[in-house]
Design a protein around this motif. Structure first.
Motif, PDB file in Angstrom:
ATOM      1  N   MET A   1       0.767  -1.256   0.000  1.00  0.00           N
ATOM      2  CA  MET A   1       0.000   0.000   0.000  1.00  0.00           C
ATOM      3  C   MET A   1       0.790   1.294   0.000  1.00  0.00           C
ATOM      4  O   MET A   1       0.259   2.313  -0.389  1.00  0.00           O
ATOM      5  CB  MET A   1      -0.945  -0.002   1.214  1.00  0.00           C
TER       6      MET A   1
ATOM      7  N   ILE B   1       2.921  10.097  -3.492  1.00  0.00           N
ATOM      8  CA  ILE B   1       2.363  10.468  -4.793  1.00  0.00           C
ATOM      9  C   ILE B   1       2.731  11.930  -5.041  1.00  0.00           C
ATOM     10  O   ILE B   1       2.487  12.783  -4.181  1.00  0.00           O
ATOM     11  CB  ILE B   1       0.825  10.304  -4.790  1.00  0.00           C
TER      12      ILE B   1
ATOM     13  N   ARG C   1       1.604  14.898  -2.836  1.00  0.00           N
ATOM     14  CA  ARG C   1       0.153  15.082  -2.678  1.00  0.00           C
ATOM     15  C   ARG C   1      -0.373  14.414  -1.418  1.00  0.00           C
ATOM     16  O   ARG C   1      -1.339  14.884  -0.836  1.00  0.00           O
ATOM     17  CB  ARG C   1      -0.581  14.489  -3.889  1.00  0.00           C
TER      18      ARG C   1
ATOM     19  N   ASP D   1      -3.803  10.162   3.653  1.00  0.00           N
ATOM     20  CA  ASP D   1      -3.649   9.539   2.343  1.00  0.00           C
ATOM     21  C   ASP D   1      -2.329   8.814   2.148  1.00  0.00           C
ATOM     22  O   ASP D   1      -2.071   8.285   1.070  1.00  0.00           O
ATOM     23  CB  ASP D   1      -3.891  10.569   1.234  1.00  0.00           C
TER      24      ASP D   1
ATOM     25  N   ARG E   1      -1.005   5.597   3.482  1.00  0.00           N
ATOM     26  CA  ARG E   1      -1.550   4.491   4.266  1.00  0.00           C
ATOM     27  C   ARG E   1      -0.453   3.527   4.690  1.00  0.00           C
ATOM     28  O   ARG E   1       0.373   3.137   3.878  1.00  0.00           O
ATOM     29  CB  ARG E   1      -2.571   3.709   3.434  1.00  0.00           C
TER      30      ARG E   1
ATOM     31  N   ASP F   1      -4.686  -5.149   8.768  1.00  0.00           N
ATOM     32  CA  ASP F   1      -4.042  -5.396   7.473  1.00  0.00           C
ATOM     33  C   ASP F   1      -2.981  -6.492   7.553  1.00  0.00           C
ATOM     34  O   ASP F   1      -2.020  -6.482   6.786  1.00  0.00           O
ATOM     35  CB  ASP F   1      -3.435  -4.084   6.953  1.00  0.00           C
TER      36      ASP F   1
ATOM     37  N   PRO G   1      -4.756  -2.996  -4.487  1.00  0.00           N
ATOM     38  CA  PRO G   1      -5.860  -3.678  -5.163  1.00  0.00           C
ATOM     39  C   PRO G   1      -6.026  -3.191  -6.600  1.00  0.00           C
ATOM     40  O   PRO G   1      -6.227  -3.981  -7.511  1.00  0.00           O
ATOM     41  CB  PRO G   1      -7.078  -3.307  -4.304  1.00  0.00           C
ATOM     42  N   GLU G   2      -5.883  -1.884  -6.796  1.00  0.00           N
ATOM     43  CA  GLU G   2      -6.062  -1.345  -8.142  1.00  0.00           C
ATOM     44  C   GLU G   2      -5.020  -1.919  -9.108  1.00  0.00           C
ATOM     45  O   GLU G   2      -5.334  -2.284 -10.239  1.00  0.00           O
ATOM     46  CB  GLU G   2      -5.967   0.181  -8.102  1.00  0.00           C
TER      47      GLU G   2
ATOM     48  N   TRP H   1      -5.741  -5.558  -9.789  1.00  0.00           N
ATOM     49  CA  TRP H   1      -6.905  -5.617 -10.686  1.00  0.00           C
ATOM     50  C   TRP H   1      -6.503  -5.309 -12.128  1.00  0.00           C
ATOM     51  O   TRP H   1      -6.905  -5.989 -13.076  1.00  0.00           O
ATOM     52  CB  TRP H   1      -7.955  -4.621 -10.177  1.00  0.00           C
TER      53      TRP H   1
ATOM     54  N   GLU I   1      -5.833   9.803  12.784  1.00  0.00           N
ATOM     55  CA  GLU I   1      -5.522   8.562  12.086  1.00  0.00           C
ATOM     56  C   GLU I   1      -4.659   7.617  12.909  1.00  0.00           C
ATOM     57  O   GLU I   1      -4.752   6.404  12.753  1.00  0.00           O
ATOM     58  CB  GLU I   1      -4.787   8.875  10.767  1.00  0.00           C
TER      59      GLU I   1
ATOM     60  N   ARG J   1     -15.233   0.222  -0.978  1.00  0.00           N
ATOM     61  CA  ARG J   1     -13.881  -0.137  -1.410  1.00  0.00           C
ATOM     62  C   ARG J   1     -12.918   0.841  -0.762  1.00  0.00           C
ATOM     63  O   ARG J   1     -13.166   2.045  -0.738  1.00  0.00           O
ATOM     64  CB  ARG J   1     -13.737  -0.006  -2.940  1.00  0.00           C
TER      65      ARG J   1
ATOM     66  N   ARG K   1      -8.388   1.404   0.253  1.00  0.00           N
ATOM     67  CA  ARG K   1      -7.038   1.020  -0.139  1.00  0.00           C
ATOM     68  C   ARG K   1      -6.429  -0.009   0.796  1.00  0.00           C
ATOM     69  O   ARG K   1      -5.430  -0.627   0.500  1.00  0.00           O
ATOM     70  CB  ARG K   1      -6.143   2.263  -0.199  1.00  0.00           C
ATOM     71  N   ARG K   2      -6.976  -0.118   1.978  1.00  0.00           N
ATOM     72  CA  ARG K   2      -6.498  -1.139   2.910  1.00  0.00           C
ATOM     73  C   ARG K   2      -7.705  -1.612   3.701  1.00  0.00           C
ATOM     74  O   ARG K   2      -8.775  -1.036   3.609  1.00  0.00           O
ATOM     75  CB  ARG K   2      -5.403  -0.574   3.823  1.00  0.00           C
TER      76      ARG K   2
ATOM     77  N   ASP L   1     -10.385   3.629   6.349  1.00  0.00           N
ATOM     78  CA  ASP L   1      -9.885   4.397   5.209  1.00  0.00           C
ATOM     79  C   ASP L   1     -11.066   5.134   4.589  1.00  0.00           C
ATOM     80  O   ASP L   1     -12.224   4.753   4.778  1.00  0.00           O
ATOM     81  CB  ASP L   1      -9.265   3.438   4.176  1.00  0.00           C
ATOM     82  N   LEU L   2     -10.757   6.178   3.846  1.00  0.00           N
ATOM     83  CA  LEU L   2     -11.791   6.865   3.087  1.00  0.00           C
ATOM     84  C   LEU L   2     -12.166   5.976   1.907  1.00  0.00           C
ATOM     85  O   LEU L   2     -11.302   5.372   1.287  1.00  0.00           O
ATOM     86  CB  LEU L   2     -11.252   8.208   2.594  1.00  0.00           C
TER      87      LEU L   2
ATOM     88  N   ARG M   1      -8.768  13.253 -10.951  1.00  0.00           N
ATOM     89  CA  ARG M   1      -7.657  13.856 -10.195  1.00  0.00           C
ATOM     90  C   ARG M   1      -7.433  13.185  -8.843  1.00  0.00           C
ATOM     91  O   ARG M   1      -6.476  13.486  -8.169  1.00  0.00           O
ATOM     92  CB  ARG M   1      -7.945  15.343  -9.957  1.00  0.00           C
ATOM     93  N   SER M   2      -8.315  12.293  -8.465  1.00  0.00           N
ATOM     94  CA  SER M   2      -8.174  11.696  -7.140  1.00  0.00           C
ATOM     95  C   SER M   2      -6.904  10.848  -7.066  1.00  0.00           C
ATOM     96  O   SER M   2      -6.539  10.165  -8.018  1.00  0.00           O
ATOM     97  CB  SER M   2      -9.361  10.799  -6.829  1.00  0.00           C
ATOM     98  N   MET M   3      -6.239  10.913  -5.919  1.00  0.00           N
ATOM     99  CA  MET M   3      -5.061  10.065  -5.762  1.00  0.00           C
ATOM    100  C   MET M   3      -5.441   8.746  -5.100  1.00  0.00           C
ATOM    101  O   MET M   3      -4.608   7.891  -4.900  1.00  0.00           O
ATOM    102  CB  MET M   3      -4.004  10.780  -4.946  1.00  0.00           C
ATOM    103  N   ARG M   4      -6.716   8.601  -4.721  1.00  0.00           N
ATOM    104  CA  ARG M   4      -7.089   7.376  -4.008  1.00  0.00           C
ATOM    105  C   ARG M   4      -7.273   6.204  -4.957  1.00  0.00           C
ATOM    106  O   ARG M   4      -6.979   5.083  -4.607  1.00  0.00           O
ATOM    107  CB  ARG M   4      -8.334   7.606  -3.155  1.00  0.00           C
ATOM    108  N   SER M   5      -7.811   6.469  -6.148  1.00  0.00           N
ATOM    109  CA  SER M   5      -7.787   5.451  -7.198  1.00  0.00           C
ATOM    110  C   SER M   5      -8.270   6.083  -8.489  1.00  0.00           C
ATOM    111  O   SER M   5      -8.942   7.116  -8.469  1.00  0.00           O
ATOM    112  CB  SER M   5      -8.632   4.224  -6.826  1.00  0.00           C
ATOM    113  N   GLY M   6      -7.930   5.441  -9.576  1.00  0.00           N
ATOM    114  CA  GLY M   6      -8.243   5.990 -10.890  1.00  0.00           C
ATOM    115  C   GLY M   6      -9.706   5.786 -11.243  1.00  0.00           C
ATOM    116  O   GLY M   6     -10.384   4.930 -10.674  1.00  0.00           O
TER     117      GLY M   6
ATOM    118  N   ASP N   1     -11.163   4.498 -13.893  1.00  0.00           N
ATOM    119  CA  ASP N   1     -11.522   3.184 -14.459  1.00  0.00           C
ATOM    120  C   ASP N   1     -11.764   2.171 -13.349  1.00  0.00           C
ATOM    121  O   ASP N   1     -12.717   1.390 -13.382  1.00  0.00           O
ATOM    122  CB  ASP N   1     -10.393   2.651 -15.356  1.00  0.00           C
ATOM    123  N   TYR N   2     -10.860   2.225 -12.371  1.00  0.00           N
ATOM    124  CA  TYR N   2     -10.987   1.277 -11.275  1.00  0.00           C
ATOM    125  C   TYR N   2     -12.253   1.568 -10.475  1.00  0.00           C
ATOM    126  O   TYR N   2     -13.004   0.673 -10.104  1.00  0.00           O
ATOM    127  CB  TYR N   2      -9.748   1.351 -10.377  1.00  0.00           C
TER     128      TYR N   2
ATOM    129  N   ALA O   1     -15.260   0.322 -12.344  1.00  0.00           N
ATOM    130  CA  ALA O   1     -15.319  -1.147 -12.308  1.00  0.00           C
ATOM    131  C   ALA O   1     -15.751  -1.629 -10.924  1.00  0.00           C
ATOM    132  O   ALA O   1     -16.547  -2.568 -10.793  1.00  0.00           O
ATOM    133  CB  ALA O   1     -13.959  -1.735 -12.689  1.00  0.00           C
ATOM    134  N   MET O   2     -15.231  -0.976  -9.890  1.00  0.00           N
ATOM    135  CA  MET O   2     -15.577  -1.397  -8.532  1.00  0.00           C
ATOM    136  C   MET O   2     -17.023  -1.056  -8.198  1.00  0.00           C
ATOM    137  O   MET O   2     -17.681  -1.767  -7.457  1.00  0.00           O
ATOM    138  CB  MET O   2     -14.636  -0.762  -7.508  1.00  0.00           C
TER     139      MET O   2
END
Lengths: 754, 158, 289
Positions: free
Chosen positions: A654, A658, A666, A672, A674, A680, A735-736, A739, B47, C185, C187-188, C192-193, C255-260, C262-263, C266-267
């Motif tokens: 993870m 970025i 960022r 953000d 993690r 986990d 995960p992304e 995937w 957090e 969904r 990231r862990r 998480d958000l 613009r999100s850094m949490r996931s793209g 497309d993902y 799909a999710m």
């Protein structure tokens, strides 16, 4: 005492203070009359500094002053563990997002923060290179002014240094199969839960500095150098760090705060936020190209490794990380021909530094993954391929270095067994295995002093930093073992350069071995004095007396140490002082300046399950087995191995910084960026050790605590691949990303590796 | 500057009357005014859990609570768990199970675990892992911490 | 953190008066788990913070009244996830409340706060949309009700007028069996958000409702009354065609850094399928009992 102190797992020294909230960490210390500092930074990665106007900030009530480069000696003092390249404050250009260009001292932290926002910095944003590709591009902006690199053939590039290690002839060695791939390792940060902090105070004609530093003596030297003071006038207090992992090895803002305290004429404290800490320390990202030549039976013919480590704007210890971390890059194997070329690539990013594993996890990820690739292409079991090539005890697997110092196959067999490698696989699950090796310290010097007091209690002075590894406990165990005192009669003093003898550093998993040997030798010094005392008291020849494990053995009977100590010291009382030293000299001509004091060896085996719809990876079983020589404290060994494994799961699954297009981070801060939580973890984790008493440390101990992080990524990725067929060569395995790999796999027909 | 507000709160059993500026958090006041430094400052965004304390029976991240909000309330910090110098069975279990490495997160972990056991005296591993997920440990003592909670629960049951 | 004044009104009238007097200079404080972060990072700089926790009319609590479940504005996630009625009749809300941060966060974070932040990723929004929640709002002109679907505008923006605050959230109690679920969904596995958050309900008439967030500026509520989605025997192509339509308005930010994007898309589809399945299974087991 019911059992021997060494080899047992007594309660941690300092444990009670830690579970009751009483332990004093750096930010818990307050000095009378202290001022509060705040750094002024720019929201850009690379800028030409035009002017700083501090007048508005300085007019704020409660502000003492704003320190700018103009307030520092000219030329500005520069420092660093490898190169004197880091300025106390940025001058001319700011080279990374977060580099301080000025700093405020005020009556409260709040005022300092408000004032920092009022400092007007005029600057011109410049192009920034924040990736390996951008830094190596022909037109890349140069991070380091070529004028600062005279007589350096690489001065017109962003390559700080190139390290080459070769043996055999890779170019003429043939192989049945050549596996060639690119791998990447992300930029990750230490995230010690204690943010970095420093306090400096004028101390008569010298300076006193409190820092959560791993190497107090090295910091003392740096401060003496930038301030122009003798060592004896620089007192470094180093309270136990709240986690360090390499990030607190070297000076960062200590010189700045020292200058500020001298100018302020009072103590000045700087407690960084977590965000500022993220901008102070990180691991080098890396891009690694590997060509592995294999024979049809799985024998390694050659390894050809090119690793570009993305270091930051200043070298810190990063160039050593690159050189030493890539050096055992071919792994613990018999490799007839090898070529390792590792480059330290400067960039407009925060300086990378030591981080658990010290440059090894990056190359290990690539080389171990490539071996798995090769094994599968040859139709061999990846475990079998590793065992076939693994160096046996005594083999000089790196021709110019210490031969293999363990029966490493034992750890490999055990790790495989722990996840039932040969057993039937539950549906949907996959298994992966990898090994890791790291060179221990190549040079070292530790002194210890032990005082046996009149009542038999003991004070141990050791300059190691206890940052969680439990060094105090280990040293107390050694003293208890040798001098017979109960553990709660032993005090271990650390972290004060005026009081505690010199120690080179707390790094490279050295403390149990080097400082442990120094403590042991100080205890043996006391034993010799007790022998002389007993001889005098009982009219015997010294050679007929043995002092061991807290007992004095005369030819006809045994006495306790106290039986000798009390009459021996006589009416005035007093104490017996022992001094010890452990030294590993440099070896001129050795590519690293010295051979490995020991190797840390680990094998990690993983069973995983992947959710094909989402890319979620669940580790169903996780085994980590390290060869530690001798566990002086088995519980502490287990805690560290499991902790290292979990930390490794962070960069594997993870963690990553970025950046935006301008080179700003960022995901600064805990929302953000993690890291693994208690949710986990693998469903089951087993850690075991191999103990053959074959290390150079006390009682046969080797260094440990980094081994278990080395090969986490390759083992996990191999298990994911085994479960799904998806091959991933970039970390983290989010995960992304998993995937995406699964999607590509379903689009493209079965990839041919050859 | 904004005027301060007089508040009264009971901290680890002791009544405290203090003047605080409204923008100061409970964490600030505990650490700077009362000088109880067991609650640690780390992420300041709720957090990491290093600043966990119990307010009126429930754990909070004290970095996300204004001190004025706690006026009239009862606060327990890590320093307030042991009585008369005797560790609680939970604290002792942290040491016995090897749950303490650097120790910086530990006051928060102990407080969270204490509240968890008060609520659920016999938690499953899953409940412990979920209940303590708001307390990060970078040394990675998670297994040992859950072992300690389980051991303390057993100890209590005996 | 920049200094501000602090008010602790005892009544709703006093609160509304404070909001009127200070206008946008006032910020309401309930749990504070979001507000204090933004006060500290300087994105909000109010001159006064109005603490709602001592307002008599806003005491936390969950009550049944006139066929509705009424959740007080200052009720925290911990109490929502533990409430027996919520767990029985509004399972998706209980599940959503249970993943709003860690225990420490859930002990402070309030339902009204979660909604009023209007974060597209807020976990409680989809379930409340699916359950047809209504916000009870008080302001200078008295009380009014806003259906939740008419509340969200975009990130951080709602249809609350100046001087208004949410006093409770009302959910119609179900009159017939219903299965519902919340899925997300991240990231862990640890808190998480959400990169996608979704709630689904299926009732005995075959009506499927889906609400989803974190894939656009506001959470969206959609539904299928044809019965096809809820029918496990329906042809997959027919079900997917309906999903195509229901999920068509998702617009995840690139613009999100949490996931793209497309993902996320799909999710969203994966969660929708899984949500329908899980809600349908719950409906079946509910009918069996």
């Amino acid at each position: 005492m019911t059992s021997a102190p060494v080899g047992g797992s007594p309660q941690r020294v300092g444990g009670i203070a830690r579970v009751t909230g009483q332990q004093e960490y750096l930010a818990d210390i307050h000095l009378p009359g202290e001022g509060h500092a705040k750094l002024v930074t720019l929201p850009v990665a690379h800028a030409r500094l035009v002017a700083i106007d501090a007048s508005v900030a300085e007019a704020l009530p409660g502000v003492q002053f704003v320190m700018t480069p103009a307030d520092l000696p000219d030329p500005i003092p520069r420092f660093g563990p490898q190169f004197n390249d880091r300025p106390v404050l940025a001058v001319g250009e700011a080279l990374y997002h977060g580099e301080p260009v000025a700093a405020v001292v005020a009556e409260t932290r709040e005022i300092a923060e408000a004032a920092a926002r009022l400092v007007r910095v005029e600057y011109e944003e410049l192009p920034a290179a924040v990736t390996v590709a951008a830094a190596l591009a022909a037109d890349a902006p140069l991070v380091r002014d070529p004028k600062l690199r005279p007589d350096d053939a690489l001065a017109s590039t962003n390559v700080l240094r190139e390290h080459r290690y070769t043996w055999g002839d890779v170019d003429t060695t043939t192989a049945d199969l050549v596996v060639e791939h690119d791998y990447s390792f992300p930029m990750v940060t230490h995230f010690a839960i204690e943010p970095h902090a420093v306090i400096a105070a004028p101390d008569d004609d010298g300076i006193a500095v409190w820092s959560s530093i791993q190497h107090p003596n090295w910091l003392q030297r740096i401060l003496a150098q930038v301030l122009g003071l003798p060592l004896a006038k620089v007192r470094v207090h180093a309270p136990d760090p709240g986690g360090a992992f390499g990030g607190k090895q070297h000076a960062k803002y200590e010189p700045l705060v020292a200058f500020m305290a001298r100018r302020a004429g009072r103590p000045v404290r700087l407690v960084l936020s977590l965000e500022e800490t993220f901008q102070a320390v990180r691991r080098a990202a890396a891009e690694v190209h590997v060509r592995t030549g294999l024979m049809a039976d799985g024998t390694i013919a050659f390894q050809d490794v090119a690793a570009d480590y993305l270091i930051g704007a200043y070298a810190d210890i990063a160039d050593r990380v690159v050189g030493k971390g890539s050096y055992p890059g071919c792994g613990p194997y018999r490799v007839p021909a090898a070529r390792i070329v590792a480059r330290a690539v400067l960039s407009h990013t925060l300086p990378s530094t030591a981080f658990r594993g010290f440059g090894n996890p990056q190359v290990n990820w690539a080389v171990e993954s490539n071996l798995t690739d090769g094994a599968l292409a040859l139709g061999l079991d990846p475990l079998e391929l590793r065992l076939r090539n693994l160096a046996r005890r005594g083999e000089a697997f790196i021709p110019f270095d210490t031969p293999a110092d363990g029966d490493w196959q034992q750890a490999v067999h055990r790790a495989a067994e722990l996840i039932d490698w040969f057993g039937p696989k539950p549906p949907g699950r996959g298994r992966g295995i990898a090994v890791g090796i790291k060179s221990g310290p190549t040079t070292g010097l530790s002194y210890a002093t032990v005082r046996l007091l009149a009542d038999g209690s003991i004070v141990v002075y050791a300059g190691t930093s206890d940052m969680g590894q439990g060094a105090r406990t280990v040293f107390a165990q050694i003293a208890a073992q040798e001098l017979g005192a109960p553990l709660d009669w032993i005090t271990v003093v650390m972290g004060d350069t005026v009081v505690v003898p010199y120690d080179q550093q707390t790094s490279a998993s050295r403390s149990t071995v080097l400082m442990g040997n120094a403590v042991l030798s100080a205890c043996r010094d006391i034993q010799a004095k007790l022998r002389a005392m007993a001889a005098r008291l009982h009219g015997l020849d010294e050679s007929s007396i043995v002092v061991d494990a807290g007992v004095v053995r005369l030819p006809d009977r045994e006495l306790s140490i106290l039986d000798v100590l009390k009459p021996g010291l006589g009416r005035l009382g007093g104490e017996v002082v022992g001094n010890g030293e452990a030294r590993k000299e440099a070896e001129p001509g050795h590519p690293l300046g010295g051979s490995a004091a020991f190797f840390e060896f680990n094998c990690t085996a993983v069973e995983a399950e992947v959710d094909r719809d989402t890319g979620d990876v669940t580790l169903t079983r996780y085994a980590t087995v390290s060869d530690v020589g001798k566990a002086i404290n088995p519980l502490q060994v287990r805690m560290q191995d499991e902790g290292a494994a979990i930390q490794g799961l962070g960069h594997t699954l993870m963690e990553h910084f970025i950046f935006d297009d301008g080179g700003r981070i960022r995901n600064l801060g805990a929302i953000d960026y993690r890291i693994p939580t208690s949710m986990d973890l693998p469903l089951e984790m087993i850690s075991e050790i191999v103990e053959n008493g074959d290390g150079p440390g006390p009682y046969g101990a080797k260094g440990m605590s980094e081994g278990a992080i080395l090969c986490v990524s390759a083992a996990v990725a191999a298990a994911v691949r085994d479960a799904t067929g998806a091959v991933i060569r970039d970390l983290p395995l989010s995960p992304e990303r998993v995937w995406q790999a699964l999607n590509e796999q379903s689009r493209v027909p079965e990839e041919v590796v050859r | 500057m904004t005027a301060t507000v007089a508040i009264t709160l009971r901290v680890n059993g002791r009544l405290r009357s203090i003047e605080v500026a409204p923008h100061r958090t409970l964490l600030d006041v505990l650490r700077d005014d009362i000088r109880l430094t067991g609650a640690k400052e780390c992420c300041l965004v709720g957090e990491c859990g290093a600043c966990t304390v119990i307010v009126d029976g429930r754990t909070v991240d004290s970095c996300l609570v204004l001190a004025v909000e706690v006026d009239g309330g009862e606060v327990t910090t890590a320093e307030g768990l042991a009585r008369d110098g005797t560790l609680t069975p939970l604290q002792q279990a942290f040491l016995d199970e090897g749950a303490v490495q650097c120790g910086f997160c530990i006051p928060g972990q102990v407080v969270s675990a204490h509240a968890l056991l008060a609520e659920n005296p016999d938690p499953t591993l899953e409940e412990i892992q979920e209940g303590l997920a708001g307390n990060l440990c970078r040394c990675g003592c998670y297994w040992q911490i859950s072992d300690a909670v389980i051991a303390a629960a057993r100890n209590d049951a005996r | 953190m920049q200094p501000f004044a602090y008010a602790r009104p005892a009544s709703l009238a006093e609160t509304v008066a404070l909001l009127e007097r200070h206008g946008p200079e006032a910020r309401l404080l309930a749990g504070g788990t979001d507000l204090i972060i933004r006060l500290r990072d300087g994105t909000l700089t109010p001159s006064i913070v109005v603490d709602l926790k001592r307002v008599a009319e806003l005491r936390p609590g969950i009550r049944e009244r006139d066929g509705r479940l009424v959740i007080g504005a200052t009720t925290v996630m911990t109490d929502i996830m533990a409430n027996a009625v919520v767990r029985r009749d509004f399972a998706a809300l209980a599940e959503a409340a249970a993943v709003v941060g860690s225990v420490q966060i859930r002990n402070r974070a309030t339902l009204a706060g979660n909604l009023c932040n209007a974060s597209p990723a807020a976990d409680t929004s989809p379930s409340l949309l699916v359950y047809d929640a209504t916000l009870v709002v008080t302001g200078p002109d008295g009380e009014r009700r806003i259906p939740l679907d008419a509340f969200f505008v975009r990130s951080g923006v709602t249809t609350l007028a100046h001087g208004e605050l949410v006093t409770s959230i009302e959910l119609p109690l179900p009159t017939a069996a219903r299965g519902s679920v919340h899925l997300r969904r991240t990231r862990r596995r640890g808190h998480d958000l959400a990169s996608v958050t979704l709630a689904c309900s299926v009732d005995g008439a075959g009506i499927t409702r889906l609400a989803y967030g974190s894939v656009g500026p506001r959470p969206l509520l959609v539904g299928d009354e044809s019965g096809v989605l809820a029918d496990p025997a329906a042809p997959e192509a027919a079900r997917e065609a309906i999903l195509d339509r229901l999920l068509a308005d998702a617009r995840p930010s690139p613009r999100s850094m949490r996931s793209g994007p497309d993902y996320r898309l799909a999710m969203l589809r994966v969660l929708a399928r899984r949500g329908i399945r899980a809600a349908s299974e719950r409906l079946v087991s509910r009918r069996a009992t």
